[in-house]
Write an enzyme that holds these catalytic residues in place. Structure first.
Site, mmCIF file in Angstrom:
data_model
loop_
_atom_site.group_PDB
_atom_site.id
_atom_site.type_symbol
_atom_site.label_atom_id
_atom_site.label_comp_id
_atom_site.label_asym_id
_atom_site.label_seq_id
_atom_site.Cartn_x
_atom_site.Cartn_y
_atom_site.Cartn_z
ATOM 1 N N THR A 1 -53.077 -45.910 33.648
ATOM 2 C CA THR A 1 -54.474 -45.520 33.794
ATOM 3 C C THR A 1 -55.087 -46.535 34.745
ATOM 4 O O THR A 1 -54.618 -47.666 34.814
ATOM 5 C CB THR A 1 -55.211 -45.620 32.441
ATOM 6 O OG1 THR A 1 -54.463 -44.931 31.452
ATOM 7 C CG2 THR A 1 -56.601 -45.063 32.508
ATOM 8 N N ARG B 1 -52.418 -31.477 27.277
ATOM 9 C CA ARG B 1 -52.926 -32.603 26.488
ATOM 10 C C ARG B 1 -54.045 -33.337 27.213
ATOM 11 O O ARG B 1 -53.948 -33.642 28.399
ATOM 12 C CB ARG B 1 -51.779 -33.572 26.202
ATOM 13 C CG ARG B 1 -52.185 -34.840 25.438
ATOM 14 C CD ARG B 1 -52.156 -36.052 26.322
ATOM 15 N NE ARG B 1 -52.372 -37.283 25.566
ATOM 16 C CZ ARG B 1 -52.510 -38.475 26.143
ATOM 17 N NH1 ARG B 1 -52.411 -38.602 27.452
ATOM 18 N NH2 ARG B 1 -52.737 -39.540 25.402
ATOM 19 N N VAL B 2 -55.127 -33.600 26.504
ATOM 20 C CA VAL B 2 -56.237 -34.385 27.042
ATOM 21 C C VAL B 2 -56.239 -35.734 26.328
ATOM 22 O O VAL B 2 -56.237 -35.787 25.098
ATOM 23 C CB VAL B 2 -57.588 -33.677 26.808
ATOM 24 C CG1 VAL B 2 -58.722 -34.481 27.423
ATOM 25 C CG2 VAL B 2 -57.560 -32.261 27.365
ATOM 26 N N GLY B 3 -56.207 -36.815 27.089
ATOM 27 C CA GLY B 3 -56.243 -38.152 26.503
ATOM 28 C C GLY B 3 -57.666 -38.671 26.405
ATOM 29 O O GLY B 3 -58.635 -37.902 26.455
ATOM 30 N N ASP B 4 -57.800 -39.974 26.282
ATOM 31 C CA ASP B 4 -59.121 -40.563 26.084
ATOM 32 C C ASP B 4 -59.885 -40.800 27.381
ATOM 33 O O ASP B 4 -61.115 -40.887 27.374
ATOM 34 C CB ASP B 4 -58.999 -41.894 25.332
ATOM 35 C CG ASP B 4 -58.215 -42.933 26.124
ATOM 36 O OD1 ASP B 4 -57.118 -42.583 26.627
ATOM 37 O OD2 ASP B 4 -58.674 -44.081 26.248
ATOM 38 N N THR C 1 -57.583 -48.378 28.516
ATOM 39 C CA THR C 1 -56.246 -47.888 28.856
ATOM 40 C C THR C 1 -55.353 -48.080 27.650
ATOM 41 O O THR C 1 -55.310 -49.167 27.076
ATOM 42 C CB THR C 1 -55.664 -48.629 30.068
ATOM 43 O OG1 THR C 1 -54.280 -48.275 30.180
ATOM 44 C CG2 THR C 1 -55.765 -50.147 29.942
ATOM 45 N N GLY D 1 -53.822 -42.836 24.165
ATOM 46 C CA GLY D 1 -55.073 -42.083 24.193
ATOM 47 C C GLY D 1 -55.534 -41.576 22.846
ATOM 48 O O GLY D 1 -56.728 -41.631 22.531
#
Lengths: 322, 322
Positions: free
Chosen positions: B188, B216-219, B239, B242
């Site tokens: 990240t 997939r969606v991370g943070d 970073t 997530g």
């Protein structure tokens, strides 16, 4: 725990907005109240049989998704492209496990999809076609596109399209005037539960905004924004102007105000909904919440919020207006 | 403000993970440090010419996205399907305005896309093809798919695919063993800035996880999870793993601990990264942050984090290991 209370608790909502008595015919009002009552009873049945808070939240939301009156599952609003893109999230306050989907099409009950993500994925949030592929791999039921639409939603969509053609901008308010019986700006459903084991859970599901474009993601599927549960503090499900709820991390903020400032659940919910959010948008929405003990809290800065909850004696209470 | 400080501040990161000296050749280490330095200088140039914090964050992240060493923009990892799906978010601490995109393909600089969403949309988070359509409508530059790939990322992808074929599961750790010079589990990039006007901003951008599936969606693109800025408290870019960052609303929690418990930025960041996150995952990642005054804070529970910051005299500092 107060021994005057049933050993479990449950509350649900069907969205908040500019819902005023003059927007609802008496017949429609009864339909909404019956819808809320039946969804609440679906969750109550789980809890009184010693089921889990997660199961109760799931059952109540499945009922609301199946009811065409509410903007989630069947009855979801139309996107700009004339389809239905739905979001949902569920969170377990005992483990802090959560699952969510955004922008899914054809999934009959998005809350079931969210639950599958929570239980059978290393991830929390899955989007779009990828989320649908995951659902298929888990045998989550799908429905044909026609299942989700209703004549009422189609009329909203047509009006929004016409407005858009004229206005050529994407303001939220323009597409959502009151008068359709739903204060349809913030169509969302949600549930919070506490089971006989003392565990909390929260869930939220929505069909999003009529005529929405560009794959917009609101607060409902976002842990900490529209949905949050933690046995240490509370379970929260929000409904409102999603962007305001994301900016303010509303559901997590209720938890933070309780844990860090020692506020009661009611004071924390009021602080966020009635004070903080009012700065961005005085009619931005509301939430339902449950603490480790006590009755559900309902707070909203709009004219109305479709909601129902179990009383201390297990009785069913349904309300629409302030 | 402390008069020993330059009137502005800036810090960046290029991801955290199991980065150990034995994973990097001396030549590669120099490449990484040079990359960080140049990105920091890109942001510094903005700030020393009285530019805004948002512009400095944008400039530093654009540089990191353009550098093939980091997992964002060019150099993004491959998804399971062999493409690149990128996420980014930017937030303005003065106005609390934010913008984000998730799962976008072909957008040359996702941080620019996020900024366009912030400036020219009523929404905060746009996903997938809808987000790409928005970018096209705003003339955000695109690049052909081949632009984003590198030979190194392709080798990671091939290995992940082979592992997957054998393992048939989707655990996060399996696809991300150390030894590629990047502790690539948490690839990240991010930046936090304070401008001469005292305004804060934060931004984060990522290519996600190698071999990621199911949208997939991370943070990173989630306000309050991977990215947050508020002039009242701090600017944060995270970073890490997530899902752990979403569950703990990490970036917002740093703000909440400062505002509600009166913790210093450093104590708040340590509380979240070194104490809370360790419960879920002892090597879950880190963050960079800036307060209303003072130097940047860097906290991580991993072996290393690629990072750089301006010293009190405006000097450039770059580090990789603890």
């Amino acid at each position: 725990m107060n021994t005057n209370l049933t050993p479990y608790a449950l509350a649900i909502h069907g969205g908040a907005g500019t819902i005023l008595p003059q927007h609802l015919t008496p017949e429609l009002e009864i339909e909404y109240l019956n819808g809320l009552k039946n969804a609440l009873l679906a969750g109550k049945t789980i809890l009184e049989n010693n089921g889990t808070a997660i199961d109760a939240v799931n059952a109540a939301i499945v009922w609301l998704e199946d009811c065409p009156l509410f903007n989630a599952g069947k009855g979801s609003v139309y996107t700009h492209e004339g389809g239905h893109e739905m979001d949902a999230c569920i969170m377990d306050g005992a483990t802090l496990a959560s699952g969510a989907v955004t922008g899914v099409q054809g999934v009959r009950n998005p809350i079931r999809a969210a639950r599958e993500v929570m239980l059978h994925s290393d991830h929390i949030l899955l989007a779009g076609k990828g989320a649908e592929d995951f659902c298929k791999s888990r045998k989550v039921p799908f429905a044909p596109e026609g299942y989700f639409g209703t004549a009422f939603r189609m009329s909203q969509y047509r009006e929004a399209l016409m407005t858009d053609t004229i206005a050529l901008d994407h303001s939220i308010t323009k597409f959502n005037k009151p008068g359709f019986g739903e204060g349809n700006k913030f169509g969302t459903v949600g549930a919070v539960a506490r089971d006989v084991f003392g565990n909390l859970a929260a869930g939220t599901s929505t069909g999003g905004m009529t005529n929405k474009k560009y794959g917009r993601v609101g607060d409902s599927p976002i842990v900490g924004a529209g949905t949050y549960a933690n046995n240490d503090s509370c379970a929260v499900s929000c409904t409102g102007h999603g962007e305001v709820f994301i900016t303010n991390a509303v559901a997590f903020d209720v938890h933070a105000l309780m844990n860090y400032k020692g506020l009661s659940l009611e004071d924390a919910a009021n602080e966020v909904i009635m004070k903080k959010l009012a700065k961005s948008d005085p009619e931005s929405g509301g939430l339902i919440a449950l603490g480790k003990e006590g009755q559900p809290v309902q707070v909203f800065n709009t004219a109305g919020m479709y909601r129902a909850w179990l009383g201390v004696d297990g009785s069913v209470n349904c309300r629409i207006y302030q």
